[in-house]
Write a protein that holds these residues in place. Structure first.
Motif, PDB file in Angstrom:
ATOM      1  N   SER A  68      -0.080   6.664  -3.643  1.00 44.42           N
ATOM      2  CA  SER A  68       0.126   5.696  -4.725  1.00 44.42           C
ATOM      3  C   SER A  68       1.560   5.736  -5.267  1.00 44.42           C
ATOM      4  O   SER A  68       2.126   4.695  -5.623  1.00 44.42           O
ATOM      5  CB  SER A  68      -0.867   5.939  -5.862  1.00 44.42           C
ATOM      6  N   GLU A  69       2.186   6.923  -5.304  1.00 47.85           N
ATOM      7  CA  GLU A  69       3.549   7.008  -5.831  1.00 47.85           C
ATOM      8  C   GLU A  69       4.567   6.350  -4.902  1.00 47.85           C
ATOM      9  O   GLU A  69       5.696   6.076  -5.305  1.00 47.85           O
ATOM     10  CB  GLU A  69       3.952   8.459  -6.086  1.00 47.85           C
ATOM     11  N   TYR A  70       4.152   6.072  -3.662  1.00 50.62           N
ATOM     12  CA  TYR A  70       5.036   5.390  -2.711  1.00 50.62           C
ATOM     13  C   TYR A  70       4.771   3.883  -2.692  1.00 50.62           C
ATOM     14  O   TYR A  70       5.328   3.171  -1.864  1.00 50.62           O
ATOM     15  CB  TYR A  70       4.850   5.972  -1.315  1.00 50.62           C
ATOM     16  N   GLY A  71       3.916   3.415  -3.594  1.00 48.30           N
ATOM     17  CA  GLY A  71       3.662   1.986  -3.722  1.00 48.30           C
ATOM     18  C   GLY A  71       2.489   1.456  -2.939  1.00 48.30           C
ATOM     19  O   GLY A  71       2.179   0.260  -3.007  1.00 48.30           O
ATOM     20  N   PHE A  72       1.792   2.284  -2.157  1.00 51.07           N
ATOM     21  CA  PHE A  72       0.691   1.801  -1.336  1.00 51.07           C
ATOM     22  C   PHE A  72      -0.391   1.160  -2.205  1.00 51.07           C
ATOM     23  O   PHE A  72      -0.698   1.652  -3.294  1.00 51.07           O
ATOM     24  CB  PHE A  72       0.096   2.931  -0.511  1.00 51.07           C
ATOM     25  N   ILE A  73      -0.960   0.069  -1.710  1.00 52.69           N
ATOM     26  CA  ILE A  73      -1.932  -0.726  -2.462  1.00 52.69           C
ATOM     27  C   ILE A  73      -3.277  -0.724  -1.736  1.00 52.69           C
ATOM     28  O   ILE A  73      -3.346  -1.017  -0.534  1.00 52.69           O
ATOM     29  CB  ILE A  73      -1.434  -2.181  -2.626  1.00 52.69           C
ATOM     30  N   ARG A  74      -4.341  -0.400  -2.458  1.00 52.05           N
ATOM     31  CA  ARG A  74      -5.703  -0.464  -1.898  1.00 52.05           C
ATOM     32  C   ARG A  74      -6.151  -1.926  -2.003  1.00 52.05           C
ATOM     33  O   ARG A  74      -6.513  -2.413  -3.083  1.00 52.05           O
ATOM     34  CB  ARG A  74      -6.619   0.469  -2.685  1.00 52.05           C
ATOM     35  N   CYS A  75      -6.124  -2.637  -0.902  1.00 49.08           N
ATOM     36  CA  CYS A  75      -6.418  -4.068  -0.925  1.00 49.08           C
ATOM     37  C   CYS A  75      -7.860  -4.389  -0.522  1.00 49.08           C
ATOM     38  O   CYS A  75      -8.307  -5.535  -0.642  1.00 49.08           O
ATOM     39  CB  CYS A  75      -5.449  -4.815  -0.006  1.00 49.08           C
ATOM     40  N   HIS A  76      -8.555  -3.376  -0.042  1.00 52.55           N
ATOM     41  CA  HIS A  76      -9.901  -3.556   0.497  1.00 52.55           C
ATOM     42  C   HIS A  76     -10.521  -2.173   0.548  1.00 52.55           C
ATOM     43  O   HIS A  76      -9.800  -1.175   0.591  1.00 52.55           O
ATOM     44  CB  HIS A  76      -9.782  -4.167   1.904  1.00 52.55           C
TER      45      HIS A  76
END
Length: 240
Positions: free
Chosen positions: A183-191
């Protein structure tokens, strides 16, 4: 050991070369923990003929032999991980920094405080980009830069790691735990089964994310608004 970043300027005015070098020298004295190498180019040809890595480029928009605006796609193709800061005496060009996904736009003459703030942001971004993701696969330990992971796909306790350069890795794991780590690297849980790196998002249309790696991944209906908000927030942090 982390590679020393190369900071460069491309401007046909030697005074600008000297001014940026002076500011970088001052910054390095204030931040001895941050190392750098410096290169200066006085033309687009000289820049494009340079074959070593460039990590941060101060790019003049009005070069004698080319437009900095036209150069950006060519530079990014040659140096995919480059950070570009437009420099110009004319604020009318600022719109192009947003259109071309350029890190920042600085006006000449430079404000020392703003210049140093942008260096702070660059180094924060650079160090995060050097962080490694460790994969245990078939008895082998593999480390890849986190910034080069396009997305992660989950099926129960099985994860597929899609690396933008070397392809697919498969490991055991839980996507919820990867979400916490990344999450601190910007990753997004889209599904429920997908975690995407916003650096590779080309566009969001309907309930699909189109990646620069030519792949398409789904967005859950209940996550659509959140995904768009998180992506816009990431863009603001990256650009502003």
């Amino acid at each position: 050991m982390e590679r020393v970043p190369r900071i460069a300027v491309c401007d046909d005015d030697k005074f600008i070369h000297d001014r940026i070098y002076e500011l970088l020298f001052t910054y390095s004295k204030q931040h001895p923990e941050e190392q750098m190498l410096f290169s200066a180019f006085d033309s687009a040809d000289a820049l494009m003929n340079y074959n070593d890595n460039i990590d941060l480029l101060f790019l003049d928009i009005e070069l004698q032999d080319a437009s900095g605006i036209d150069l950006v796609p060519k530079i990014k193709e040659k140096h995919p991980n480059i950070t570009i800061i437009f420099i110009s005496s004319h604020t009318k060009y600022v719109i192009f920094s947003h259109r071309l996904n350029v890190f920042q736009f600085l006006t000449k003459p430079f404000d020392d405080g703003i210049f140093f703030e942008e260096l702070d942001r660059f180094y924060t971004r650079y160090h995060l980009a050097q962080d490694l993701y460790t994969i245990q696969s078939k008895g082998e330990t593999i480390q890849i830069p986190i910034c080069e992971i396009a997305y992660i796909e989950s099926n129960l306790r099985h994860l597929k790691i899609y690396h933008s350069k070397t392809g697919l890795y498969e490991i055991s794991g839980q996507i919820s735990k990867e979400e916490q780590k990344l999450s601190e690297y910007g990753f997004i849980r889209c599904h429920h089964g997908f975690l995407v790196n916003p650096r590779y998002i080309e566009s969001i249309k309907g309930q699909s994310i189109y990646l620069t790696t030519s792949q398409t991944i789904p967005i859950s209906r209940n996550k659509l608004q959140s995904v768009k908000q998180q992506y816009q927030k990431w863009l603001q942090v990256e650009k502003v």
